[in-house]
Design a protein around this motif. Structure first.
Motif, PDB file in Angstrom:
ATOM      1  N   GLU A   1      -9.648 -16.455  50.986  1.00  0.00           N
ATOM      2  CA  GLU A   1     -10.532 -16.400  52.159  1.00  0.00           C
ATOM      3  C   GLU A   1     -11.709 -15.474  51.864  1.00  0.00           C
ATOM      4  OE1 GLU A   1      -6.964 -16.779  55.514  1.00  0.00           O
ATOM      5  OE2 GLU A   1      -8.381 -15.118  55.573  1.00  0.00           O
ATOM      6  N   ILE A   2     -12.892 -15.900  52.290  1.00  0.00           N
ATOM      7  CA  ILE A   2     -14.106 -15.077  52.166  1.00  0.00           C
ATOM      8  C   ILE A   2     -14.813 -15.093  53.520  1.00  0.00           C
ATOM      9  CG2 ILE A   2     -16.337 -14.768  51.022  1.00  0.00           C
ATOM     10  CD1 ILE A   2     -15.182 -16.205  48.586  1.00  0.00           C
ATOM     11  N   GLU A   3     -15.147 -13.887  54.038  1.00  0.00           N
ATOM     12  CA  GLU A   3     -15.827 -13.787  55.326  1.00  0.00           C
ATOM     13  C   GLU A   3     -17.146 -13.033  55.171  1.00  0.00           C
ATOM     14  OE1 GLU A   3     -12.039 -13.560  58.430  1.00  0.00           O
ATOM     15  OE2 GLU A   3     -13.579 -12.011  58.429  1.00  0.00           O
ATOM     16  N   VAL A   4     -18.174 -13.516  55.888  1.00  0.00           N
ATOM     17  CA  VAL A   4     -19.456 -12.810  55.987  1.00  0.00           C
ATOM     18  C   VAL A   4     -19.671 -12.509  57.469  1.00  0.00           C
ATOM     19  CG1 VAL A   4     -21.933 -12.887  55.583  1.00  0.00           C
ATOM     20  CG2 VAL A   4     -20.383 -14.029  53.975  1.00  0.00           C
ATOM     21  N   ASN A   5     -19.729 -11.216  57.825  1.00  0.00           N
ATOM     22  CA  ASN A   5     -19.878 -10.811  59.226  1.00  0.00           C
ATOM     23  C   ASN A   5     -21.106  -9.922  59.386  1.00  0.00           C
ATOM     24  OD1 ASN A   5     -17.365 -11.987  60.226  1.00  0.00           O
ATOM     25  ND2 ASN A   5     -16.356 -10.428  58.967  1.00  0.00           N
ATOM     26  N   ILE A   6     -21.918 -10.208  60.418  1.00  0.00           N
ATOM     27  CA  ILE A   6     -23.121  -9.410  60.710  1.00  0.00           C
ATOM     28  C   ILE A   6     -22.963  -8.828  62.108  1.00  0.00           C
ATOM     29  CG2 ILE A   6     -25.618  -9.442  60.993  1.00  0.00           C
ATOM     30  CD1 ILE A   6     -25.761 -11.749  59.060  1.00  0.00           C
ATOM     31  N   SER A   7     -23.115  -7.485  62.225  1.00  0.00           N
ATOM     32  CA  SER A   7     -22.991  -6.811  63.514  1.00  0.00           C
ATOM     33  C   SER A   7     -24.116  -5.797  63.667  1.00  0.00           C
ATOM     34  CB  SER A   7     -21.630  -6.111  63.621  1.00  0.00           C
ATOM     35  OG  SER A   7     -21.484  -5.156  62.583  1.00  0.00           O
ATOM     36  N   ALA A   8     -24.304  -5.319  64.895  1.00  0.00           N
ATOM     37  CA  ALA A   8     -25.398  -4.384  65.178  1.00  0.00           C
ATOM     38  C   ALA A   8     -24.854  -3.123  65.828  1.00  0.00           C
ATOM     39  CB  ALA A   8     -26.432  -5.036  66.085  1.00  0.00           C
ATOM     40  N   LYS A   9     -25.299  -1.981  65.333  1.00  0.00           N
ATOM     41  CA  LYS A   9     -25.009  -0.695  65.963  1.00  0.00           C
ATOM     42  C   LYS A   9     -26.288  -0.199  66.637  1.00  0.00           C
ATOM     43  CE  LYS A   9     -20.899  -0.936  64.148  1.00  0.00           C
ATOM     44  NZ  LYS A   9     -19.762  -1.320  65.007  1.00  0.00           N
ATOM     45  N   GLU A  10     -26.253   1.024  67.168  1.00  0.00           N
ATOM     46  CA  GLU A  10     -27.426   1.539  67.884  1.00  0.00           C
ATOM     47  C   GLU A  10     -28.625   1.707  66.961  1.00  0.00           C
ATOM     48  OE1 GLU A  10     -25.204   4.136  71.387  1.00  0.00           O
ATOM     49  OE2 GLU A  10     -26.592   5.112  69.998  1.00  0.00           O
ATOM     50  N   THR A  11     -28.376   2.157  65.740  1.00  0.00           N
ATOM     51  CA  THR A  11     -29.504   2.462  64.845  1.00  0.00           C
ATOM     52  C   THR A  11     -29.521   1.614  63.584  1.00  0.00           C
ATOM     53  OG1 THR A  11     -28.202   4.202  63.770  1.00  0.00           O
ATOM     54  CG2 THR A  11     -29.584   4.843  65.653  1.00  0.00           C
ATOM     55  N   ALA A  12     -28.543   0.721  63.403  1.00  0.00           N
ATOM     56  CA  ALA A  12     -28.478  -0.003  62.133  1.00  0.00           C
ATOM     57  C   ALA A  12     -27.797  -1.353  62.312  1.00  0.00           C
ATOM     58  CB  ALA A  12     -27.712   0.826  61.092  1.00  0.00           C
ATOM     59  N   TYR A  13     -28.020  -2.226  61.318  1.00  0.00           N
ATOM     60  CA  TYR A  13     -27.294  -3.492  61.205  1.00  0.00           C
ATOM     61  C   TYR A  13     -26.281  -3.348  60.061  1.00  0.00           C
ATOM     62  CZ  TYR A  13     -30.860  -5.731  64.092  1.00  0.00           C
ATOM     63  OH  TYR A  13     -31.689  -6.087  65.107  1.00  0.00           O
ATOM     64  N   ASN A  14     -25.086  -3.905  60.275  1.00  0.00           N
ATOM     65  CA  ASN A  14     -24.050  -3.908  59.236  1.00  0.00           C
ATOM     66  C   ASN A  14     -23.763  -5.339  58.796  1.00  0.00           C
ATOM     67  OD1 ASN A  14     -23.677  -1.154  59.187  1.00  0.00           O
ATOM     68  ND2 ASN A  14     -22.111  -1.164  60.778  1.00  0.00           N
ATOM     69  N   ILE A  15     -23.825  -5.564  57.478  1.00  0.00           N
ATOM     70  CA  ILE A  15     -23.489  -6.869  56.911  1.00  0.00           C
ATOM     71  C   ILE A  15     -22.305  -6.654  55.967  1.00  0.00           C
ATOM     72  CG2 ILE A  15     -24.322  -8.815  55.542  1.00  0.00           C
ATOM     73  CD1 ILE A  15     -27.172  -8.012  56.408  1.00  0.00           C
ATOM     74  N   GLU A  16     -21.144  -7.242  56.312  1.00  0.00           N
ATOM     75  CA  GLU A  16     -19.924  -7.005  55.545  1.00  0.00           C
ATOM     76  C   GLU A  16     -19.413  -8.313  54.955  1.00  0.00           C
ATOM     77  OE1 GLU A  16     -15.723  -4.553  56.000  1.00  0.00           O
ATOM     78  OE2 GLU A  16     -16.705  -5.348  57.780  1.00  0.00           O
ATOM     79  N   ILE A  17     -19.110  -8.289  53.630  1.00  0.00           N
ATOM     80  CA  ILE A  17     -18.550  -9.448  52.930  1.00  0.00           C
ATOM     81  C   ILE A  17     -17.152  -9.035  52.448  1.00  0.00           C
ATOM     82  CG2 ILE A  17     -18.857 -11.125  51.096  1.00  0.00           C
ATOM     83  CD1 ILE A  17     -21.787  -8.930  51.937  1.00  0.00           C
ATOM     84  N   THR A  18     -16.118  -9.703  52.971  1.00  0.00           N
ATOM     85  CA  THR A  18     -14.742  -9.364  52.611  1.00  0.00           C
ATOM     86  C   THR A  18     -14.040 -10.564  51.998  1.00  0.00           C
ATOM     87  OG1 THR A  18     -13.931  -9.937  54.814  1.00  0.00           O
ATOM     88  CG2 THR A  18     -14.591  -7.661  54.465  1.00  0.00           C
ATOM     89  N   ASP A  19     -13.058 -10.299  51.108  1.00  0.00           N
ATOM     90  CA  ASP A  19     -12.260 -11.389  50.539  1.00  0.00           C
ATOM     91  C   ASP A  19     -10.811 -10.930  50.417  1.00  0.00           C
ATOM     92  OD1 ASP A  19     -13.752 -10.188  47.720  1.00  0.00           O
ATOM     93  OD2 ASP A  19     -11.556 -10.410  47.676  1.00  0.00           O
ATOM     94  N   THR A  20      -9.916 -11.914  50.260  1.00  0.00           N
ATOM     95  CA  THR A  20      -8.478 -11.619  50.159  1.00  0.00           C
ATOM     96  C   THR A  20      -7.989 -11.792  48.726  1.00  0.00           C
ATOM     97  OG1 THR A  20      -7.986 -13.925  50.724  1.00  0.00           O
ATOM     98  CG2 THR A  20      -8.102 -12.353  52.541  1.00  0.00           C
ATOM     99  N   GLY A  21      -8.900 -11.668  47.768  1.00  0.00           N
ATOM    100  CA  GLY A  21      -8.522 -11.866  46.363  1.00  0.00           C
ATOM    101  C   GLY A  21      -7.927 -10.615  45.743  1.00  0.00           C
ATOM    102  N   MET A  22      -7.705 -10.703  44.432  1.00  0.00           N
ATOM    103  CA  MET A  22      -7.157  -9.542  43.719  1.00  0.00           C
ATOM    104  C   MET A  22      -8.292  -8.546  43.493  1.00  0.00           C
ATOM    105  SD  MET A  22      -6.577 -11.258  39.995  1.00  0.00           S
ATOM    106  CE  MET A  22      -7.910 -12.032  39.076  1.00  0.00           C
ATOM    107  N   GLY A  23      -8.119  -7.360  44.003  1.00  0.00           N
ATOM    108  CA  GLY A  23      -9.175  -6.366  43.948  1.00  0.00           C
ATOM    109  C   GLY A  23      -9.225  -5.645  42.612  1.00  0.00           C
ATOM    110  N   PHE A  24      -9.907  -4.509  42.588  1.00  0.00           N
ATOM    111  CA  PHE A  24     -10.025  -3.698  41.383  1.00  0.00           C
ATOM    112  C   PHE A  24     -10.117  -2.231  41.795  1.00  0.00           C
ATOM    113  CE2 PHE A  24     -14.485  -2.547  41.773  1.00  0.00           C
ATOM    114  CZ  PHE A  24     -14.932  -3.523  42.657  1.00  0.00           C
ATOM    115  N   ASP A  25      -9.980  -1.342  40.843  1.00  0.00           N
ATOM    116  CA  ASP A  25     -10.044   0.096  41.118  1.00  0.00           C
ATOM    117  C   ASP A  25     -11.479   0.570  40.888  1.00  0.00           C
ATOM    118  OD1 ASP A  25      -9.777   2.737  41.482  1.00  0.00           O
ATOM    119  OD2 ASP A  25      -8.303   3.085  39.898  1.00  0.00           O
ATOM    120  N   PRO A  26     -12.224   0.852  41.953  1.00  0.00           N
ATOM    121  CA  PRO A  26     -13.621   1.260  41.781  1.00  0.00           C
ATOM    122  C   PRO A  26     -13.789   2.541  40.979  1.00  0.00           C
ATOM    123  CG  PRO A  26     -13.162   0.684  44.070  1.00  0.00           C
ATOM    124  CD  PRO A  26     -11.844   0.764  43.362  1.00  0.00           C
TER     125      PRO A  26
END
Length: 590
Positions: free
Chosen positions: A525-550
Motif C-alpha cells: 500500500e502507498i498513500e499520498v496525503n495533503i493536509s493544512a496546519k495554521e502556518t504550513a502545508y504537510n505532504i506525507e507519502i507512506t508505504d507498508t513495505g520493508m523499511g530501512f535504518d536511516p
C-alpha cells in the motif's frame, strides 16, 4: 355566522389568487432564455415585468429568479455591467432565504459572466458555487457548474483540466437526460480538441452538438456551432470552407441581437478575406466590425456625453431667459432703471459663474480622460510584455517537445531495432540496451513534466491533484499488486498558488517517494496525503513495505535530491522508516 363565512370565503379566494400569481411568475422564470424566438428588448421587458409582478405580491424568490434571467439576457447582449448588477441582486435574496441550490447555481453563473472581464474574480465565484453544490450533492446545479468551470479553465489555457470538468458535467447531464445541456458540453469538448489540434475529433463533436440543437431550435447554440465549425476550418487554413459557415451564423446573431457573436463573425470574415486577398470584402466586414465594436465599447462614454450636452443646453436656456429679462427691464420705466441695472449685474455674474463652472467641468473631464488613456497604455504595455513572455515559454516548450522528445523517441526505436535485429546478441548487452531504453523512456516522462510546468506561470493544489492523480494512475498500471490512494483534506485551499518552480519540486518529491516505494520497498500500500496546519502545508507519502535504518543506511541520490528540492522551496523533509514501512513528510510554510 354569515360574517364568518364571508371572511372565510374572502380569505380562500385571496389565497387561491396568490397561488395562481406565483405559478404564473414561476412559469415565466423557468423559460429557457436561449430558446425564446422574440426580440431581445421584448425578452428584457418580459422579465422586468415579471420581477415587478413578484414584487407586488412580496414573492421574494420570484423576484430573485427574474433578476437572474435578466442577468443571462444582458450577458448574451454583451451588457456585462447590467448582467452583473442583476446577478448580485439575485444572490442577495437567495442568501437571505437560505436557498443553497439556487445560490450555488447563481454563484456559478455570476462567475461565468465575468470570464472575459475579470477572470480571477470569475474563478472565485465559480469555486464558491462549486463548493456549495458538491457539499450538498446538487447534481442539477453541478452539471452546469462543471461545464462552465471547464470554460474558465480553457480560457486560462489549462486544457487538461478543462476537458476533465467538461466530461464530468457531460456525465451528469447524460445521467439526468438533459437534452438541452448535452450539446453545450459536446461543443466545449470539441473546442478543447480544436485547441489541441485534433481537428477530426473537434469537428465530430461540433456536428453532434449542431444536429441536436437543430432539432431543438436553439438559435444561439446553432449560431455558435456554425461559427465554431468555421473556426476548425480556419485552424486548418481552409479559408474557403469556413466562409459558408460564418455566413450561416451571422444572420442568426444579427436577428437575435447576440452582439458579441456578431462582432466575432465580422472579425473572422475580415481575416478570411485578407487571407484570400479579397480587399473589398475584407474592408466591408472590417467597417462592420469597427462600427459594432464602437457601439458596444463606447456606450458609457456616449451616455456621459449625452448627459453633459443636456446639462449644457439647460444652462444655455437659463442664460437666454436671464438676458431677455435684462432687456425687458432696460425698456421699462425710468423709475425702475436702477433695479434693472442691479438685476442685469446679477444676471451677468450668474452667467460668468456658470461659464466658469462649465469650463472647470470640461477641463476636469479632459484631465480624467487623459489619465484613463495613460492607464490604458500602461495596461496594454504590461499585457503585451506578458504575452511575449508566454509566447517565449510556449516556443521553448514546443521545441523541447518536438525536437528533444522526437530525438529521445528515435533513440528508443533504434535500441529496440538493435535488440531485435541481431539474433546472436549477448544477454549482458541485451540487458544494457534494455536499461538504456528504460532510462530514455523515463527521460521522456520527465521532459513532459518539465514542459507542463513551463507552460504554467502558477500551479495550484488543484493542478497538482490532477497531475499526481495521472502519475498514480500510471503507477497502478505498472504495479497491479500495490494499492494506491491520494487524499486532500477539506481544510486545504485547492486554489493556493505556487510558482511553477515550487509546484514542480513538490511534484518531483512525491514522484521520487512513490518510485522508491515501488522499486526498493515492495510495498503493498502507498498513500499520498495533503493536509493544512495554521502556518504550513504537510505532504506525507507512506508505504507498508520493508523499511530501512536511516541511521546506518547511507542516503542515496533519490533521498538527497528530495531534501535538496525541499530546501530550495523553503521547506523541510523528514524520513522515518521501520520494518512496518516508510514515511516521508514534506513541511511547507504558507
Amino acid at each position: 355566522m354569515v360574517r364568518f363565512l364571508l371572511l372565510f370565503a374572502l380569505f380562500y379566494c385571496s389565497g387561491s389568487l396568490y397561488s395562481q400569481q406565483k405559478q404564473s411568475i414561476d412559469s415565466i422564470n423557468k423559460l429557457y432564455v436561449q430558446g425564446l424566438n422574440i426580440p431581445q428588448d421584448s425578452i428584457v421587458a418580459l422579465f422586468q415585468n415579471n420581477a415587478e409582478n413578484a414584487r407586488k405580491i412580496s414573492y421574494k424568490l420570484g423576484i430573485a429568479d427574474a433578476y437572474f434571467q435578466l442577468s443571462l439576457v444582458y450577458g448574451y447582449q454583451g451588457n456585462y455591467e447590467e448582467s452583473t448588477k442583476n446577478s448580485i441582486e439575485a444572490i442577495k435574496i437567495y442568501e437571505n432565504e437560505n436557498k443553497l441550490d439556487r445560490l450555488a447555481d447563481y454563484y456559478g453563473e455570476m462567475g461565468y459572466s465575468l470570464k472575459y472581464s475579470d477572470l480571477p474574480k470569475a474563478l472565485q465565484y465559480m469555486q464558491k458555487g462549486k463548493a456549495i453544490a458538491e457539499t450538498n450533492n446538487f447534481e442539477n446545479e453541478l452539471k452546469d457548474i462543471y461545464n462552465n468551470y471547464g470554460v474558465l479553465k480553457e480560457i486560462n489555457n489549462e486544457l487538461d483540466s478543462a476537458l476533465f470538468y467538461f466530461n464530468k458535467g457531460l456525465e451528469i447531464k447524460l445521467k439526468l437526460n438533459d437534452t438541452i445541456g448535452v450539446p453545450y458540453s459536446w461543443s466545449n469538448i470539441a473546442g478543447v480538441y480544436g485547441l489541441q489540434e485534433n481537428f477530426p475529433k473537434s469537428r465530430e463533436y461540433f456536428n453532434k452538438s449542431l444536429q441536436q440543437r437543430l432539432l431543438w431550435a436553439d438559435s444561439l447554440g446553432i449560431a455558435e456551432n456554425y461559427t465554431q465549425l468555421g473556426e476548425v476550418f480556419l485552424a486548418e487554413q481552409k479559408w474557403r470552407d469556413a466562409i459558408p459557415l460564418m455566413h450561416k451564423s451571422l444572420p442568426i446573431s444579427l436577428k437575435k441581437q447576440y452582439q458579441n457573436l456578431t462582432l466575432y463573425n465580422y472579425q473572422k470574415l475580415t481575416d478570411i478575406y485578407k487571407k484570400l486577398n479579397n480587399a473589398d470584402s475584407a474592408l466591408f466586414y472590417f467597417e462592420k466590425y469597427a462600427t459594432l465594436k464602437d457601439s458596444i465599447h463606447g456606450l458609457k462614454i456616449q451616455e456621459r456625453i449625452s448627459a453633459l450636452n443636456i446639462e449644457f443646453e439647460t444652462e444655455k436656456k437659463e442664460n437666454q431667459i436671464l438676458q431677455q429679462r435684462a432687456q425687458l427691464a432696460e425698456k421699462d420705466l425710468e423709475v425702475r432703471r436702477k433695479n434693472s441695472f442691479i438685476f442685469g449685474s446679477l444676471g451677468l455674474a450668474l452667467i460668468l459663474g456658470l461659464l466658469g463652472y462649465l469650463f472647470y467641468n470640461q477641463q476636469k473631464l479632459k484631465n480624467r480622460q487623459l489619465q484613463k488613456e495613460g492607464e490604458l497604455k500602461s495596461a496594454l504595455a504590461k499585457i503585451e510584455t506578458q504575452n511575449k513572455l508566454q509566447e517565449q515559454r510556449l516556443r521553448i516548450s514546443r521545441d523541447l517537445h518536438d525536437n528533444i522528445g522526437a530525438q529521445l523517441t528515435f533513440i528508443i526505436s533504434s535500441i529496440d531495432n538493435l535488440k531485435f535485429g541481431f539474433t546472436d546478441i549477448s544477454e549482458k548487452l541485451n540487458q544494457k540496451l534494455g536499461g538504456i531504453s528504460s532510462f530514455t523512456q523515463q527521460t521522456i516522462y520527465e521532459l513532459r513534466d518539465t514542459i507542463w510546468a513551463m507552460n504554467k506561470e502558477n500551479i495550484t493544489f488543484e493542478d497538482l491533484q490532477t497531475r499526481i492523480a495521472n502519475f498514480i494512475e500510471n503507477a497502478k498500471n505498472a504495479s497491479e499488486k500495490t494499492d494506491f490512494s491520494f487524499n486532500i483534506e477539506e481544510n486545504v485551499d485547492e486554489t493556493h498558488i505556487f510558482t511553477s518552480v515550487e509546484g514542480m519540486n513538490i511534484y518531483r518529491i512525491i514522484q521520487e517517494a512513490v518510485n522508491n516505494a515501488l522499486k526498493y520497498a515492495s510495498a503493498d500500500e502507498i498513500e499520498v496525503n495533503i493536509s493544512a496546519k495554521e502556518t504550513a502545508y504537510n505532504i506525507e507519502i507512506t508505504d507498508t513495505g520493508m523499511g530501512f535504518d536511516p541511521e546506518s543506511t547511507p542516503l542515496g541520490n533519490g533521498l538527497n535530491n528530495m531534501k535538496k528540492r525541499a530546501r530550495e522551496i523553503g521547506g523541510t523533509l523528514q524520513v522515518k522508516s521501520s520494518k512496518k514501512g516508510t514515511s516521508i513528510l514534506l513541511n511547507l510554510p504558507k
